[in-house]
Motif scaffolding. Structure first.
Motif, PDB file in Angstrom:
ATOM      1  N   LEU A   1       0.635  -1.448   0.067  1.00 40.61           N
ATOM      2  CA  LEU A   1       0.147   0.242  -0.253  1.00 40.61           C
ATOM      3  C   LEU A   1       0.866   1.527   0.175  1.00 40.61           C
ATOM      4  O   LEU A   1       0.644   2.407  -0.853  1.00 40.61           O
ATOM      5  CB  LEU A   1      -0.910   0.024   1.177  1.00 40.61           C
ATOM      6  CG  LEU A   1      -1.574   1.366   2.022  1.00 40.61           C
ATOM      7  CD1 LEU A   1      -2.698   1.725   0.605  1.00 40.61           C
ATOM      8  CD2 LEU A   1      -2.481   1.065   2.940  1.00 40.61           C
ATOM      9  N   HIS A   2       1.880   0.926   1.041  1.00 37.22           N
ATOM     10  CA  HIS A   2       2.932   2.714   0.688  1.00 37.22           C
ATOM     11  C   HIS A   2       3.345   2.981  -0.252  1.00 37.22           C
ATOM     12  O   HIS A   2       4.138   3.615  -0.867  1.00 37.22           O
ATOM     13  CB  HIS A   2       3.393   2.726   2.533  1.00 37.22           C
ATOM     14  CG  HIS A   2       2.258   2.939   3.628  1.00 37.22           C
ATOM     15  ND1 HIS A   2       2.420   4.365   3.817  1.00 37.22           N
ATOM     16  CD2 HIS A   2       2.074   1.749   4.065  1.00 37.22           C
ATOM     17  CE1 HIS A   2       1.477   4.517   4.821  1.00 37.22           C
ATOM     18  NE2 HIS A   2       0.968   2.756   5.046  1.00 37.22           N
TER      19      HIS A   2
ATOM     20  N   GLN B   1       3.037   1.808  -2.940  1.00 32.84           N
ATOM     21  CA  GLN B   1       2.128   2.616  -3.858  1.00 32.84           C
ATOM     22  C   GLN B   1       2.194   3.785  -4.429  1.00 32.84           C
ATOM     23  O   GLN B   1       1.931   4.460  -5.375  1.00 32.84           O
ATOM     24  CB  GLN B   1       0.699   1.957  -4.237  1.00 32.84           C
ATOM     25  CG  GLN B   1      -0.080   1.622  -5.765  1.00 32.84           C
ATOM     26  CD  GLN B   1      -1.143   0.858  -5.266  1.00 32.84           C
ATOM     27  OE1 GLN B   1      -1.814   0.823  -4.119  1.00 32.84           O
ATOM     28  NE2 GLN B   1      -2.089   1.087  -6.406  1.00 32.84           N
ATOM     29  N   HIS B   2       2.198   4.471  -3.463  1.00 38.13           N
ATOM     30  CA  HIS B   2       2.705   5.965  -2.741  1.00 38.13           C
ATOM     31  C   HIS B   2       3.347   6.794  -3.185  1.00 38.13           C
ATOM     32  O   HIS B   2       3.702   7.519  -3.410  1.00 38.13           O
ATOM     33  CB  HIS B   2       1.042   6.798  -1.555  1.00 38.13           C
ATOM     34  CG  HIS B   2      -0.208   6.197  -1.879  1.00 38.13           C
ATOM     35  ND1 HIS B   2      -0.482   6.743  -2.544  1.00 38.13           N
ATOM     36  CD2 HIS B   2      -0.999   4.910  -1.270  1.00 38.13           C
ATOM     37  CE1 HIS B   2      -2.197   6.396  -2.904  1.00 38.13           C
ATOM     38  NE2 HIS B   2      -2.134   4.701  -1.363  1.00 38.13           N
ATOM     39  N   GLU B   3       4.449   6.033  -2.382  1.00 42.91           N
ATOM     40  CA  GLU B   3       6.160   6.777  -2.818  1.00 42.91           C
ATOM     41  C   GLU B   3       6.809   5.461  -2.918  1.00 42.91           C
ATOM     42  O   GLU B   3       6.766   4.309  -2.036  1.00 42.91           O
ATOM     43  CB  GLU B   3       5.647   7.593  -1.355  1.00 42.91           C
ATOM     44  CG  GLU B   3       5.843   6.482  -0.018  1.00 42.91           C
ATOM     45  CD  GLU B   3       5.528   8.386   1.030  1.00 42.91           C
ATOM     46  OE1 GLU B   3       6.349   9.086   1.025  1.00 42.91           O
ATOM     47  OE2 GLU B   3       5.115   7.148   1.913  1.00 42.91           O
TER      48      GLU B   3
ATOM     49  N   GLU C   1       6.610   3.461  10.086  1.00 37.70           N
ATOM     50  CA  GLU C   1       5.575   3.111  10.400  1.00 37.70           C
ATOM     51  C   GLU C   1       4.446   2.356  10.328  1.00 37.70           C
ATOM     52  O   GLU C   1       3.209   2.563  11.280  1.00 37.70           O
ATOM     53  CB  GLU C   1       4.672   3.814   8.306  1.00 37.70           C
ATOM     54  CG  GLU C   1       3.672   3.014   8.084  1.00 37.70           C
ATOM     55  CD  GLU C   1       2.652   4.206   8.321  1.00 37.70           C
ATOM     56  OE1 GLU C   1       3.105   5.242   8.539  1.00 37.70           O
ATOM     57  OE2 GLU C   1       1.128   3.578   8.603  1.00 37.70           O
TER      58      GLU C   1
ATOM     59  N   LYS D   1       9.525   0.315  -4.654  1.00 43.01           N
ATOM     60  CA  LYS D   1       8.256   0.851  -5.273  1.00 43.01           C
ATOM     61  C   LYS D   1       7.904  -0.432  -5.732  1.00 43.01           C
ATOM     62  O   LYS D   1       8.433  -2.002  -6.279  1.00 43.01           O
ATOM     63  CB  LYS D   1       8.862   1.845  -6.491  1.00 43.01           C
ATOM     64  CG  LYS D   1       9.513   1.276  -7.468  1.00 43.01           C
ATOM     65  CD  LYS D   1       9.262   2.279  -8.535  1.00 43.01           C
ATOM     66  CE  LYS D   1      10.788   2.716 -10.235  1.00 43.01           C
ATOM     67  NZ  LYS D   1      10.435   2.801 -10.761  1.00 43.01           N
TER      68      LYS D   1
ATOM     69  N   LYS E   1       0.474  -4.422  -7.717  1.00 44.70           N
ATOM     70  CA  LYS E   1      -1.153  -3.246  -7.548  1.00 44.70           C
ATOM     71  C   LYS E   1      -2.060  -4.221  -7.971  1.00 44.70           C
ATOM     72  O   LYS E   1      -3.085  -3.992  -7.414  1.00 44.70           O
ATOM     73  CB  LYS E   1      -0.700  -2.038  -8.918  1.00 44.70           C
ATOM     74  CG  LYS E   1       0.217  -1.190  -8.877  1.00 44.70           C
ATOM     75  CD  LYS E   1      -0.070  -0.032  -9.927  1.00 44.70           C
ATOM     76  CE  LYS E   1       0.843   1.093  -9.700  1.00 44.70           C
ATOM     77  NZ  LYS E   1       1.687   1.277 -11.056  1.00 44.70           N
TER      78      LYS E   1
END
Ligand SMILES: [Zn+2]
Length: 109
Positions: free
Chosen positions: A18-19, A21-23, A33, A75, A81
């Motif tokens: 999840l993380h 996917q964002h950065e 985290e 990444k 995804k």
């Protein structure tokens, strides 16, 4: 590994994806985290988990220099995804049943 962790190991993997996917993420920040969410995961658990996700083709790592130090970032890949989307649907389904006062009866008493 204790039994409780075995039970939620997949959730931790999902959290990492999840993380990612964002950065781009890196080990230490990801540990912080996860701690923020109540998971106490050390480097001896997290790094093998990251390597495993990369071996599975769900993450891809690269190196970058940060203040003179070489840091490994990860990444998400397109396969990652897709896997996350599928897992999200399963967690949503599980979430509904976890909070259902009367889960589906599966055996005749
Ligand atoms: Zn988070």
């Amino acid at each position: 590994m204790n039994h409780a962790r075995e039970l939620y190991y997949g959730l931790i993997r999902m959290h990492v994806l999840l993380h990612a996917q964002h950065e781009p993420i890196f080990g230490l920040a990801m540990m912080e985290e996860l701690a923020h969410h109540g998971y106490r995961i050390g480097p001896g658990t997290l790094y093998p988990l990251l390597h495993g996700l990369e071996r599975a083709g769900l993450l891809k790592s690269f190196f970058e220099n940060v203040r003179g130090r070489r840091r490994r970032f990860y990444k998400i890949t397109s396969a990652g995804k897709k896997a996350l989307d599928k897992a999200r649907a399963k967690v949503d389904e599980l979430h509904r049943e976890l909070h259902d006062a009367h889960p589906r009866k599966i055996a005749d008493a």
